[in-house]
Write a protein that holds these residues in place. Structure first.
Motif, PDB file in Angstrom:
ATOM      1  N   ALA A   1      43.331 -14.337  11.492  1.00 36.88           N
ATOM      2  CA  ALA A   1      42.162 -13.489  11.261  1.00 36.88           C
ATOM      3  C   ALA A   1      41.204 -13.531  12.438  1.00 36.88           C
ATOM      4  O   ALA A   1      40.648 -12.504  12.856  1.00 36.88           O
ATOM      5  CB  ALA A   1      41.456 -13.918   9.977  1.00 36.88           C
ATOM      6  N   ILE A   2      40.992 -14.729  13.015  1.00 37.92           N
ATOM      7  CA  ILE A   2      40.080 -14.854  14.157  1.00 37.92           C
ATOM      8  C   ILE A   2      40.620 -14.100  15.365  1.00 37.92           C
ATOM      9  O   ILE A   2      39.895 -13.387  16.060  1.00 37.92           O
ATOM     10  CB  ILE A   2      39.855 -16.343  14.480  1.00 37.92           C
ATOM     11  CG1 ILE A   2      39.086 -17.006  13.325  1.00 37.92           C
ATOM     12  CG2 ILE A   2      39.089 -16.501  15.791  1.00 37.92           C
ATOM     13  CD1 ILE A   2      38.923 -18.511  13.492  1.00 37.92           C
ATOM     14  N   VAL A   3      41.941 -14.251  15.630  1.00 33.41           N
ATOM     15  CA  VAL A   3      42.537 -13.559  16.776  1.00 33.41           C
ATOM     16  C   VAL A   3      42.461 -12.048  16.583  1.00 33.41           C
ATOM     17  O   VAL A   3      42.162 -11.290  17.516  1.00 33.41           O
ATOM     18  CB  VAL A   3      44.001 -14.021  16.967  1.00 33.41           C
ATOM     19  CG1 VAL A   3      44.690 -13.185  18.030  1.00 33.41           C
ATOM     20  CG2 VAL A   3      44.041 -15.492  17.359  1.00 33.41           C
ATOM     21  N   GLY A   4      42.742 -11.553  15.351  1.00 34.36           N
ATOM     22  CA  GLY A   4      42.658 -10.115  15.098  1.00 34.36           C
ATOM     23  C   GLY A   4      41.255  -9.571  15.294  1.00 34.36           C
ATOM     24  O   GLY A   4      41.049  -8.504  15.874  1.00 34.36           O
ATOM     25  N   LEU A   5      40.232 -10.329  14.819  1.00 37.44           N
ATOM     26  CA  LEU A   5      38.847  -9.891  15.003  1.00 37.44           C
ATOM     27  C   LEU A   5      38.471  -9.853  16.484  1.00 37.44           C
ATOM     28  O   LEU A   5      37.789  -8.932  16.949  1.00 37.44           O
ATOM     29  CB  LEU A   5      37.920 -10.824  14.228  1.00 37.44           C
ATOM     30  CG  LEU A   5      36.418 -10.514  14.323  1.00 37.44           C
ATOM     31  CD1 LEU A   5      36.141  -9.121  13.761  1.00 37.44           C
ATOM     32  CD2 LEU A   5      35.606 -11.561  13.580  1.00 37.44           C
ATOM     33  N   TRP A   6      38.931 -10.827  17.237  1.00 37.04           N
ATOM     34  CA  TRP A   6      38.623 -10.873  18.686  1.00 37.04           C
ATOM     35  C   TRP A   6      39.251  -9.689  19.413  1.00 37.04           C
ATOM     36  O   TRP A   6      38.608  -9.058  20.269  1.00 37.04           O
ATOM     37  CB  TRP A   6      39.130 -12.189  19.259  1.00 37.04           C
ATOM     38  CG  TRP A   6      38.894 -12.295  20.748  1.00 37.04           C
ATOM     39  CD1 TRP A   6      37.754 -12.662  21.383  1.00 37.04           C
ATOM     40  CD2 TRP A   6      39.860 -12.021  21.775  1.00 37.04           C
ATOM     41  NE1 TRP A   6      37.923 -12.632  22.738  1.00 37.04           N
ATOM     42  CE2 TRP A   6      39.207 -12.236  23.018  1.00 37.04           C
ATOM     43  CE3 TRP A   6      41.180 -11.611  21.765  1.00 37.04           C
ATOM     44  CZ2 TRP A   6      39.864 -12.057  24.228  1.00 37.04           C
ATOM     45  CZ3 TRP A   6      41.827 -11.442  22.974  1.00 37.04           C
ATOM     46  CH2 TRP A   6      41.163 -11.660  24.188  1.00 37.04           C
ATOM     47  N   LEU A   7      40.513  -9.363  19.060  1.00 39.92           N
ATOM     48  CA  LEU A   7      41.167  -8.214  19.691  1.00 39.92           C
ATOM     49  C   LEU A   7      40.453  -6.912  19.348  1.00 39.92           C
ATOM     50  O   LEU A   7      40.296  -6.028  20.195  1.00 39.92           O
ATOM     51  CB  LEU A   7      42.634  -8.140  19.248  1.00 39.92           C
ATOM     52  CG  LEU A   7      43.560  -9.234  19.804  1.00 39.92           C
ATOM     53  CD1 LEU A   7      44.944  -9.105  19.186  1.00 39.92           C
ATOM     54  CD2 LEU A   7      43.651  -9.138  21.329  1.00 39.92           C
ATOM     55  N   PHE A   8      39.990  -6.767  18.085  1.00 40.81           N
ATOM     56  CA  PHE A   8      39.288  -5.558  17.698  1.00 40.81           C
ATOM     57  C   PHE A   8      37.993  -5.388  18.472  1.00 40.81           C
ATOM     58  O   PHE A   8      37.679  -4.291  18.970  1.00 40.81           O
ATOM     59  CB  PHE A   8      39.005  -5.602  16.190  1.00 40.81           C
ATOM     60  CG  PHE A   8      38.148  -4.470  15.696  1.00 40.81           C
ATOM     61  CD1 PHE A   8      38.679  -3.207  15.521  1.00 40.81           C
ATOM     62  CD2 PHE A   8      36.797  -4.665  15.425  1.00 40.81           C
ATOM     63  CE1 PHE A   8      37.897  -2.156  15.083  1.00 40.81           C
ATOM     64  CE2 PHE A   8      36.004  -3.619  14.992  1.00 40.81           C
ATOM     65  CZ  PHE A   8      36.556  -2.370  14.818  1.00 40.81           C
ATOM     66  N   LEU A   9      37.222  -6.469  18.591  1.00 41.74           N
ATOM     67  CA  LEU A   9      35.965  -6.387  19.341  1.00 41.74           C
ATOM     68  C   LEU A   9      36.218  -6.147  20.814  1.00 41.74           C
ATOM     69  O   LEU A   9      35.464  -5.416  21.478  1.00 41.74           O
ATOM     70  CB  LEU A   9      35.163  -7.682  19.150  1.00 41.74           C
ATOM     71  CG  LEU A   9      34.689  -7.961  17.710  1.00 41.74           C
ATOM     72  CD1 LEU A   9      33.992  -9.307  17.642  1.00 41.74           C
ATOM     73  CD2 LEU A   9      33.752  -6.854  17.236  1.00 41.74           C
TER      74      LEU A   9
ATOM     75  N   GLU B   1      34.919  -2.584  23.052  1.00 37.53           N
ATOM     76  CA  GLU B   1      33.943  -2.624  24.130  1.00 37.53           C
ATOM     77  C   GLU B   1      34.280  -1.585  25.190  1.00 37.53           C
ATOM     78  O   GLU B   1      35.440  -1.325  25.477  1.00 37.53           O
ATOM     79  CB  GLU B   1      33.939  -4.008  24.779  1.00 37.53           C
ATOM     80  CG  GLU B   1      33.423  -5.108  23.843  1.00 37.53           C
ATOM     81  CD  GLU B   1      33.472  -6.464  24.531  1.00 37.53           C
ATOM     82  OE1 GLU B   1      33.980  -6.505  25.674  1.00 37.53           O
ATOM     83  OE2 GLU B   1      33.010  -7.441  23.938  1.00 37.53           O
ATOM     84  N   PRO B   2      33.242  -0.945  25.790  1.00 34.35           N
ATOM     85  CA  PRO B   2      33.491  -0.037  26.922  1.00 34.35           C
ATOM     86  C   PRO B   2      34.105  -0.790  28.092  1.00 34.35           C
ATOM     87  O   PRO B   2      33.683  -1.910  28.415  1.00 34.35           O
ATOM     88  CB  PRO B   2      32.095   0.501  27.269  1.00 34.35           C
ATOM     89  CG  PRO B   2      31.263   0.231  26.048  1.00 34.35           C
ATOM     90  CD  PRO B   2      31.837  -1.006  25.428  1.00 34.35           C
ATOM     91  N   GLN B   3      35.123  -0.219  28.704  1.00 32.48           N
ATOM     92  CA  GLN B   3      35.793  -0.857  29.822  1.00 32.48           C
ATOM     93  C   GLN B   3      35.009  -0.657  31.098  1.00 32.48           C
ATOM     94  O   GLN B   3      34.358   0.364  31.307  1.00 32.48           O
ATOM     95  CB  GLN B   3      37.202  -0.283  29.973  1.00 32.48           C
ATOM     96  CG  GLN B   3      38.078  -0.489  28.732  1.00 32.48           C
ATOM     97  CD  GLN B   3      39.440   0.116  28.913  1.00 32.48           C
ATOM     98  OE1 GLN B   3      39.732   0.679  29.965  1.00 32.48           O
ATOM     99  NE2 GLN B   3      40.274  -0.002  27.898  1.00 32.48           N
ATOM    100  N   GLN B   4      35.049  -1.650  31.959  1.00 35.25           N
ATOM    101  CA  GLN B   4      34.361  -1.620  33.238  1.00 35.25           C
ATOM    102  C   GLN B   4      35.312  -1.176  34.336  1.00 35.25           C
ATOM    103  O   GLN B   4      36.413  -1.687  34.466  1.00 35.25           O
ATOM    104  CB  GLN B   4      33.800  -3.021  33.572  1.00 35.25           C
ATOM    105  CG  GLN B   4      32.762  -3.526  32.574  1.00 35.25           C
ATOM    106  CD  GLN B   4      31.447  -2.795  32.717  1.00 35.25           C
ATOM    107  OE1 GLN B   4      31.179  -2.217  33.765  1.00 35.25           O
ATOM    108  NE2 GLN B   4      30.646  -2.816  31.663  1.00 35.25           N
TER     109      GLN B   4
END
Length: 511
Positions: free
Chosen positions: A210-218, A222-225
């Motif tokens: 669950a933590i890894v999935g949430l991190w990938l979603f966030l 995010e806008p890419q630089q």
């Protein structure tokens, strides 16, 4: 057979099909009208074959027809329960006359013959109107639903007297291997401890996922630089622009109907790549005056014109209109106008029978000025009475201007322009043409002959003044001619060049 609407404004409603079948499409003369994006004017047809079986036939639609998520190629059979997908609309086929039960219950129930056999119970499940698309799954319900009959218990048998058994030899302990247990030869953990450890490890893995999935979603949100430090935002997918404009009136035996349709289609461009091209289609039908017109424009509508039209419609506030809040829109079906527009995530479809909506009238003016005038369709979109009224007005203005050219020569171009506008409208009628047509034709010929006479006389005067070195009179004659001829004509351009040449000659002489 019946057709049930599974989504949209008519969800849950059904319609009985006639023996001749039904047509489906966006046009109002279809049996099932679907005025929405992704639906062609005449999309599909439901009919019976020679054996009396129902089938659906795709009529060459742009986006195709699906039956149970399978594309229809040519024709496809329809069975009760089949789901038809056309654009965003889902339709279910419902049997009008369901077959009776195989073993109907008798009027009087007989007494049960055996306590071990119970009567078979049948239940009927009401099918909901809300529908999910079917998937190819295999039912897990067993096919044999016959009741199980109890067998009588066997009679007890006498048991022999127990004999003493020798003590069994000790056997080596075999360890149990589970998913989270460790193999050991010398000792094992207690059962409760092993269960607690396996549950704790399982819970830890679930939390970690669950933590890894949430991190990938966030991270993906995010806008890419970019290397230059600028943020890049993913491009939003936009629905193509679609426009439908209709005018219809029925007065006694007089029928008039004009339809303009504009929509984007994925096609191959000139460079061979697939692109979104906008095509315009126009239909006119006025049978009592033998006026019929149809054209599918070969060249696509420019993207700049589409962008201008979208922005003007958006600024007008039309996309925020609501049909039910426009009073009097359905009071008179003998004469109505309809505009349907959609793009991005916006869609609006409004039909009015009078001038109660200022916003609707504003959008109608935008369509006339941006599309109809651009493609010279303004005259075609009018009925005969309106065309005759406009023609008579132009003819009156032309004759008034032509009668005043002796005192005001500059009115001659005005007379010629209005003669042409009147004549163009009279030429739309079949023979015999209206009586005013000959007046407009003769007036235009006389006005053009007068203009040519003025041109020849003025050219002669300018040449004479120039040869006599009366440059000021030559310039004055050029100015008189420039006030008469249209500024976009070739004659105007030549007179202007002659005047500039004479003015240069005057400047050199004065110096």
């Amino acid at each position: 057979m019946k057709i049930m609407y599974l989504n949209g404004a008519l969800t849950g409603q059904t319609m009985e099909l006639s023996p001749s079948g039904a047509t489906i499409g966006r046009e109002s003369d279809n049996t099932i009208q679907l005025p929405m994006g992704g639906v062609s004017r005449y999309h599909a047809k439901i009919e019976r074959d020679a054996a009396g079986n129902w089938l659906i036939r795709d009529l060459g639609s742009t986006n195709g027809t699906l039956v149970d998520d399978v594309p229809v190629i040519g024709a496809s059979p329809l069975a009760p329960g089949a789901v038809i997908t056309i654009g965003d609309q889902l339709l279910r086929c419902v049997d009008s006359n369901p077959a009776p039960a195989a073993n109907p219950a008798p009027a009087v129930q007989p007494a049960p013959q055996s306590a071990s056999v119970s009567p078979q119970q049948t239940t009927q499940v009401q099918q909901p109107a809300f529908f999910f698309r079917p998937q190819n799954t295999t039912s897990s319900v067993p096919t044999n639903t016959a009741p199980v009959q109890k067998q009588p218990a066997p009679a007890p048998q006498p048991q022999p007297a127990p004999q003493p058994q020798p003590a069994p030899a000790p056997s080596p302990e075999v360890p149990q291997h589970g998913l989270f247990t460790k193999k050991k030869q010398d000792r094992q953990r207690p059962a409760g401890s092993r269960k607690f450890l396996s549950n704790a490890i399982f819970a830890f893995i679930v939390v970690l996922i669950a933590i890894v999935g949430l991190w990938l979603f966030l991270k993906l949100s995010e806008p890419q630089q970019t290397p230059s430090g600028q943020q890049t935002v993913k491009k939003k997918v936009e629905n193509p622009f679609v426009l439908y404009y209709e005018k219809e009136s029925v007065e006694g035996n007089k029928v008039f109907r004009f339809v303009l349709q504009l929509e984007g289609r994925r096609e191959k461009a000139q460079d061979g790549k697939e692109a979104l091209l906008y095509r315009m289609e126009v239909t006119l039908d006025e049978p009592q005056n033998k006026r019929r017109y149809y054209e599918l424009f070969k060249d696509p509508v420019p993207d700049t014109l589409i962008a201008k039209l979208k922005q003007q419609i958006l600024d007008s506030g039309f996309m925020d209109l609501q049909q039910e809040k426009i009073a009097g829109t359905s009071q008179d079906n003998r004469q109505h106008r309809r505009i349907m527009a959609g793009f991005d995530n916006k869609f609006c479809d409004v039909k009015v029978s009078n001038d109660v909506s200022e916003t609707f009238n504003r959008v109608e003016t935008i369509i006339n000025e941006t599309l109809l005038d651009e493609y010279d369709l303004g005259v075609i979109s009018q009925n005969v009475d309106r065309i005759l009224e406009d023609a008579r007005t132009f003819l009156f203005v032309a004759e008034e201007a032509f009668r005043s050219i002796d005192t005001t020569p500059s009115n001659l171009p005005k007379a010629i322009t209005n003669y042409k506008l009147a004549l163009r409208r009279y030429q739309l009628f079949d023979d015999p043409k209206p009586a005013e047509w000959k007046t407009a034709r003769d007036g235009l010929a006389a006005a053009e002959a007068k203009l040519e006479e003025i041109r020849l006389e003025g050219q002669k005067n300018v040449r004479l003044f120039y040869e006599q070195r009366e440059y000021d009179k030559a310039v004055a004659e050029c100015n008189r001619l420039l006030a008469i001829f249209p500024s976009d004509s070739e004659t105007y351009r030549k007179i202007r060049e002659t005047r500039i040449k004479i003015e240069k000659k005057m400047s050199l002489r004065n110096n």
